[in-house]
Design a protein around this motif. Structure first.
Motif, PDB file in Angstrom:
ATOM      1  N   ALA A  49      49.654  33.575  45.140  1.00  0.00           N
ATOM      2  CA  ALA A  49      49.908  34.671  46.076  1.00  0.00           C
ATOM      3  C   ALA A  49      48.831  35.735  45.929  1.00  0.00           C
ATOM      4  O   ALA A  49      48.339  36.277  46.918  1.00  0.00           O
ATOM      5  N   TRP A  50      48.438  35.981  44.690  1.00  0.00           N
ATOM      6  CA  TRP A  50      47.394  36.989  44.502  1.00  0.00           C
ATOM      7  C   TRP A  50      46.101  36.540  45.166  1.00  0.00           C
ATOM      8  O   TRP A  50      45.452  37.314  45.872  1.00  0.00           O
ATOM      9  N   HIS A  62      46.247  36.862  48.975  1.00  0.00           N
ATOM     10  CA  HIS A  62      46.279  38.173  49.616  1.00  0.00           C
ATOM     11  C   HIS A  62      45.128  39.081  49.216  1.00  0.00           C
ATOM     12  O   HIS A  62      44.856  40.042  49.915  1.00  0.00           O
ATOM     13  N   ASN A  63      44.501  38.813  48.082  1.00  0.00           N
ATOM     14  CA  ASN A  63      43.553  39.794  47.585  1.00  0.00           C
ATOM     15  C   ASN A  63      42.143  39.265  47.406  1.00  0.00           C
ATOM     16  O   ASN A  63      41.338  39.896  46.735  1.00  0.00           O
TER      17      ASN A  63
END
Lengths: 474, 785
Positions: B576-577, B580-581
């Protein structure tokens, strides 16, 4: 108008020259003879959202005409970030004070205000007669008005922000006496503009008292201070409310969250984050609190790749609280997305109005506390067969209708879509959607299923009783 | 056949009612078996969540998402640039599309009915649905061989066999989930065609085979097993026109259809896996010709013709075989794919292809895994084989052959235990049903004898004499099939007749031995009880296996401690990191195990993934991981990599982490780049990362990325997986910087530092310049202006 206007304007012009939003003295204030006797401006900078409380004592000094409105002025930058303006009229003395809410609307007198300043008018419930005074309490909320500086910080640094405003009240009226208080979350104030008299006491900075300010005067100030509160910004929130007359209201909320503070720079060390939580990643946040209605059930919290297991739900009789942790702590500039869904009992929200229509009474806004929603969409999916939907929202929103399809729908469900930008906690007020609904439609889908099963059995019987073979069986 | 029919007709008119009742009962039993098969696989959803499991399912899920979003034509033409950077992968031409198309179709159907299920939900539940289908197919197949009772038994056993559960729990969205159904169903249609000689079923068989080819590379098992069975039938003198109908259309239609699947294409006629089917096809025709001529000619003429045909035929055969052999021999792998070769020669993979050997499911199984996966079935199988030989029919010989080959293959690769499972279930079902038959029959017989002694009023079903009782029960047993047949297709009476004729052949020997097969009363009671206990053990084991052993999704780990359940969700946290980043086009390098998950969950481009089609590329990543930092940085930089992801279990004790897989990286890397030598990483042949580890080991990138600042957690650097303190505790990273580490340190993500400025002499000047420019920038940003 007072004759001293010209001289005062020349006195302030030197100061005004420094600002981009300096006023020009050419235009005249509205000719309704209102004067502000005393003004107090309290700016609350403790959170990520700027809240400004104005207390205005307004007097009508005109000779004959009644005043029906009081104007508030905002700079163009402020208007861009202005989420909500609320005004109340205070009545009575200290203890027995009562507040009467007043309507506020954007005024079309903008052309008459200098340098593109925008005017909002507070509509008085009773006209202000000449010589009378009233006290107005105004609250306005500014979002995205704290500029992180430095714009990029590393894990161990704490977050410093700028706040820009005026020491004196920007007003189209003559202000006799005015004071501004700025409240900050911590003692760490790097710097603030001095416009004498200016004093600082602990976490508060006081500007004033200034007396006899000309209309449209503006003295820019800048405060640089530490603010480590979570700058949670919901870039996009889609709330979908599905009403089932079988007894459930299902709400699904899709969040796109961002840390709106100073951008994280360089290394993220989990080691430091875990071992020294107080100084490491001070501006980051790990959890958020959502306030849900009571008697909420079947709550889930997930994102596109599955459940997020870090959440706690506390169900109370007045409110339920859902504490959620994103998958990872959010540092400046980091994003995450998630979905919250829950069911609510229908009887708490659906009512029948006097004219036989039904209406659903829901709360606008975002259930997450202390967050700004840049782009909010609320979709109210009415049951199949509903007609003439009519949303009633206490403030201006963009509205349109859609048709959505869900379980076994044939004609589709009427969906009311409401859109609003720049939503803050003050927008969490009830709104209603009225619609007409015939309960016979509730039976449509069960009947459909029943007949499908029936048809299947009939087909089976028919098949078993037919001989489909080509050759004659001997 | 006449006698039992007469007896059953004479029994009473209530016989029909009993038949109808039996039919409804078995239908309901089947329904319940389906429900059982579905619901026993839901442990993973209940204990964890509705999520796609493991590695390969994530790829299939991603493909299904693409399919449902872009449609079938886009899917066939899909070139995936998110993986195997910079090579990419032609997905449409390299996947077995059966599973994807199945789930995509289900999703499309549901959505066109306005049932808004997400693609993910459909994918999660595809496997349980198809295991219900598979148990029904098992019922059909076993019924063809041994009647309804055995069919129901086998279906019930298959519904919960742990081996199959391990591959088809909810969320395990893999090819095998639908392929086992297709496999059993194809076998059923083959046996059905063999029993009926109907072209209709033969065509269906080809279609079912096509579905199997679409679904799984294991279709080669079918296309080799069926020819083997045909050959067996011919050799044992069981050639019939039914055999011809069952086989010839399958080869022709099946091969044509198989060639339609892009991933198979011309392989359907070119590779050696399919060679046997064509050979048997020729043999079958020769035999058919011989039988035909035999019917035409008188015995004497036939003998003459025989010698002629044999000599000519042999010559032609030799020529064809020689050509084929020459063709096959000209290709380096003898026309076999690596995985197939390692099936024939179990040592092949470990000798030549470390990448196949490195996958744990390609290893040969251990004995306990047999007990774990098929449990008591292992003991029932021999009994099943025996009962298949009494009497031996075409169908039962097929079962035996299927079992024997499946046992061999499962012995080579753990993964193929899955193919053994249906065979084991069918034979155990047959065995159990036969044993129950014998025991209940003798029970009945003894009971009626008991009642006869006490009072003569009881005989209800017309068993006046004990002799007739056994006879009728026996004939009932043999006739179950013909009794149940009328219920399913009353319209196809003529076909049924044919079938009965066909079946009367195997049934006959059964009737000839009319001696009493009666056990003592107590013994049969005991036997039934013991069997029930055995079945109970099996059920308990299966439920345990489904609930505990096979339902973990492996991306979420849980552990129970005193203060409750603890969830380790680090993988998804990291993905997820990443998603999104980081920038959409950033490339992430990791060992190939995590490739599918990274593309599916983080939506980032990866260098290698679980498809492992390009050994060199994987070896490059392996080499980078086993090189010192600078060399590794250069390799990764040349591949445009921006982030490196490693899985590290040392803090929480997660054993399948990258340090434990590291030797494979060294081996695979060293296989292509000889400067990586395995002995450099081993101290006296032992793999260790403690103080005695070799300097090469302690300086390689994998070690550094895993243990960077690890010592600061507890002050000693104690690795909980390896159980000792690490060798090199304090070190700095020069070419990489830590950008993210998950909550339990299980996934660590590093970023490649940008290249340093090479102009040494001007470094100082540049610095001062930079300073001035920064002050300038600050000046510009000065808030006071």
């Amino acid at each position: 108008m007072p004759p001293s206007f010209q001289t005062l304007a020349t006195a302030t012009v030197l100061l005004l020259l420094f600002t981009a939003s300096a006023v020009s003295c050419a235009s005249l204030p509205p000719e309704d003879g209102i004067r502000i006797v005393s003004a107090e401006k309290r700016i609350d900078l403790t959170g990520p959202i700027v809240k400004v409380y104005l207390t205005l004592k307004v007097e009508n000094v005109a000779a004959a005409s009644d005043a029906s409105q009081v104007l508030l002025a905002f700079t163009p930058t402020e208007v861009q970030h202005l989420a909500i303006v609320k005004a109340t009229r205070a009545e009575g003395k200290r203890k027995k004070k009562t507040y009467v809410p007043l309507a506020v609307e954007a005024s079309d007198l903008a052309t008459s205000a200098p340098n593109g300043a925008n005017l909002y008018s507070v509509l008085l419930d009773a006209p202000l007669k000449p010589g009378e005074t009233i006290t107005l309490e105004v609250l306005y909320v500014l979002t995205h008005s704290l500029e992180p500086f430095p714009a990029e910080i590393s894990q161990s640094e704490s977050q410093l922000v700028y706040y820009r405003d005026s020491a004196v009240l920007l007003s189209p009226y003559h202000v006799l006496e005015q004071v501004t208080y700025i409240k900050m979350p911590s003692n760490r104030i790097e710097s603030f503009t001095r416009v004498d008299p200016t004093s600082r006491a602990g976490t508060e900075v006081k500007y004033g008292t200034y007396s006899n300010q000309a209309p449209n005067s503006y003295l820019p100030i800048l405060v640089h201070y530490e603010n480590n509160r979570p700058f949670a910004v919901v870039e996009e929130l889609v709330r979908k409310v599905e009403i089932s007359h079988w007894g459930n209201v299902q709400i699904t909320e899709h969040y796109k969250l961002r840390h709106g503070g100073a951008r994280h720079k360089g290394v993220f060390s989990r080691l430091e984050f875990q071992s020294r939580p107080s100084i490491s990643g001070a501006s980051s946040f790990k959890n958020l609190l959502a306030r849900l209605p009571p008697r909420v059930h079947s709550v889930y919290y997930r994102d596109e790749i599955g459940n997020i297991s870090t959440s706690h739900l506390r169900i109370g009789s007045h409110k339920s609280e859902l504490e959620i942790e994103p998958r990872y702590p959010l540092f400046g500039g980091w994003h995450c997305t998630f979905t919250i869904g829950y069911g609510l009992p229908l009887q708490d929200f659906l009512f029948e109005s006097d004219d036989g229509r039904r209406f659903i009474n829901l709360t606008f806004g975002c259930p997450l506390l202390d967050t700004v929603v840049d782009d909010l969409t609320i979709k109210v999916v009415l049951p199949e067969g509903s007609k003439n939907p009519q949303p009633i929202v206490p403030f201006a929103t963009e509205k349109h209708l859609e048709t959505s399809y869900s379980y076994l729908d044939v004609v589709g469900r009427t969906t009311v879509v409401l859109k609003k930008n720049n939503v803050v906690g003050e927008h969490n007020v009830p709104f209603q959607v009225y619609y007409e609904f015939n309960p016979i439609f509730m039976l449509a889908e069960p009947m459909m299923l029943t007949s499908a099963v029936l048809l299947f059995f009939v087909a089976c019987i028919a098949y078993l009783h037919m001989d489909l073979s080509i050759g004659k069986s001997s | 056949m006449a006698e039992p029919e007469a007896s059953s007709a004479a029994a009473n008119g209530g016989g029909r009612l009993r038949n109808a009742f039996g039919g409804v009962l078995s239908a309901f039993t089947l329904l319940l078996i389906g429900v059982l098969a579905f619901s026993i696989r839901l442990f993973s959803v209940i204990k964890y969540e509705s999520v796609i499991h493991e590695f390969d399912p994530y790829f299939n899920f991603r493909v299904t998402q693409f399919l449902s979003k872009n449609g079938i034509y886009e899917f066939w033409n899909w070139f995936d640039d998110r993986t195997w950077y910079p090579l990419g992968r032609v997905i449409g031409g390299t996947v077995y599309p059966g599973l994807t198309l199945t789930a995509g179709t289900i999703w499309w159907l549901l959505n066109s009915l306005n049932i808004p299920l997400s693609v993910e939900t459909v994918c999660v539940f595809t496997a349980p649905i198809f295991s219900a289908n598979a148990s029904w197919a098992t019922y059909l197949l076993t019924k063809e061989a041994k009647g309804t009772g055995a069919g129901l038994m086998a279906a019930a056993i298959l519904a919960m066999v742990p081996s199959y559960i391990s591959r088809s729990v909810a969320g395990s969205y893999d090819n095998e989930a639908v392929a086992i159904f297709a496999l059993i169903f194809t076998f059923y249609l083959y046996v059905k065609t063999l029993n009926t000689g109907s072209l209709f079923y033969a065509t269906l068989n080809a279609l079912s085979y096509f579905y199997m080819v679409c679904s799984w590379g294991g279709y080669t098992f079918i296309i080799n097993l069926i020819p083997m069975h045909v050959l067996l039938c011919i050799v044992t003198g069981r050639y019939s026109s039914r055999l011809y109908i069952a086989y010839a259309p399958l080869v022709i239609l099946g091969t044509l259809l198989a060639a339609l699947v892009p991933v198979v294409g011309f392989n359907a006629v070119m590779t050696s896996e399919h060679f046997a089917s064509f050979l048997v096809f020729i043999i079958l025709h020769v035999v058919a010709l011989v039988y035909y001529i035999k019917g035409l000619l008188t015995p004497r003429l036939f003998k003459v013709a025989m010698t002629l045909v044999i000599s000519v035929g042999l010559a032609v055969c030799f020529a064809v075989v020689a050509v084929l052999v020459a063709l096959v021999a000209s290709s380096p792998t003898k026309g076999w794919s690596g995985r197939s070769l390692s099936l024939l020669d179990p040592t092949y993979a470990s000798k030549y292809i470390p990448i196949i050997a490195s996958v744990s499911e390609h290893q040969p199984p251990t004995w306990p895994s047999y007990f774990m996966d098929i449990n008591v079935l292992a003991f029932l199988i021999p009994a099943g084989i025996i009962s298949c030989f009494l009497p031996l029919s075409d169908a039962s010989s097929f079962m035996v052959l299927y079992l024997v080959t499946a046992v061999y293959f499962s012995g080579v690769m753990v993964r193929l235990m899955l193919v053994l499972a249906p065979a084991a279930c069918i034979l155990s079902g047959i065995a159990l049903s036969e044993v129950f038959g014998v025991l209940t029959r003798s029970l009945k017989f003894q009971l009626s004898k008991l009642f006869d002694d006490s009072s003569s009023a009881v005989p209800a079903s017309g068993d006046s004499s004990t002799e007739r009782a056994t006879n009728s029960t026996k004939s009932e047993n043999g006739n179950e099939k013909s009794e149940t047949a009328p219920k399913e297709k009353p319209s196809k009476k003529n076909r049924k007749k044919e079938k009965e004729m066909a079946e009367s052949v195997p049934v006959k020997p059964n009737k000839k031995e009319k001696r009493l097969l009666v056990l003592p009363f107590e013994l049969s009671i005991m036997g039934i009880l013991l069997l029930i206990v055995l079945g109970g053990f099996y059920v308990v084991h299966c439920v345990w296996a489904a609930a505990e052993a096979y339902s973990a999704p492996s991306i979420v780990l849980t552990s129970r401690s005193r203060d409750g359940l603890h969830v380790f969700d680090d993988f998804r946290e990291a993905y997820a990191w990443l998603s999104h980043n980081t920038d959409v086009d950033d490339k992430v390098a990791s060992w190939w195990d995590y490739g599918y998950q990274t593309t599916a969950m983080a939506n980032r481009t990866v260098i290698v993934d679980n498809n492992t089609w390009n050994n060199t590329h994987i070896a490059t990543v392996g080499t980078a991981m086993s090189s010192p930092e600078k060399a590794a940085w250069e390799i990764f930089n040349s591949l445009d990599v921006k982030y490196v992801l490693v899985v590290f279990g040392g803090l929480v004790g997660y054993p399948s982490d990258d340090i434990n897989k590291f030797l494979w990286m060294v081996r695979i890397g060293g296989g292509v780049f000889p400067h990586i030598k395995e002995p450099d990483y081993l101290r006296d042949g032992q793999y260790r990362v403690d103080a005695q580890a070799t300097p090469t080991m302690l300086n390689c990138l994998m070690y550094k990325l895993c243990y960077y600042r690890f010592v600061e957690t507890d002050g000693k650097g104690f690795d909980r997986v390896r159980g000792y303190e690490i060798g090199k505790k304090h070190f700095k990273l020069t070419h990489f910087e830590e950008v993210f580490t998950t909550h339990h340190w299980m996934v660590r993500i590093y970023k490649l530092k940008p290249q340093k400025n090479r102009v040494r002499g001007k470094l100082k000047k540049l610095k001062s310049g930079a300073k001035s420019s920064s002050t300038l920038a600050a000046g510009r940003k000065n808030p006071w202006q």
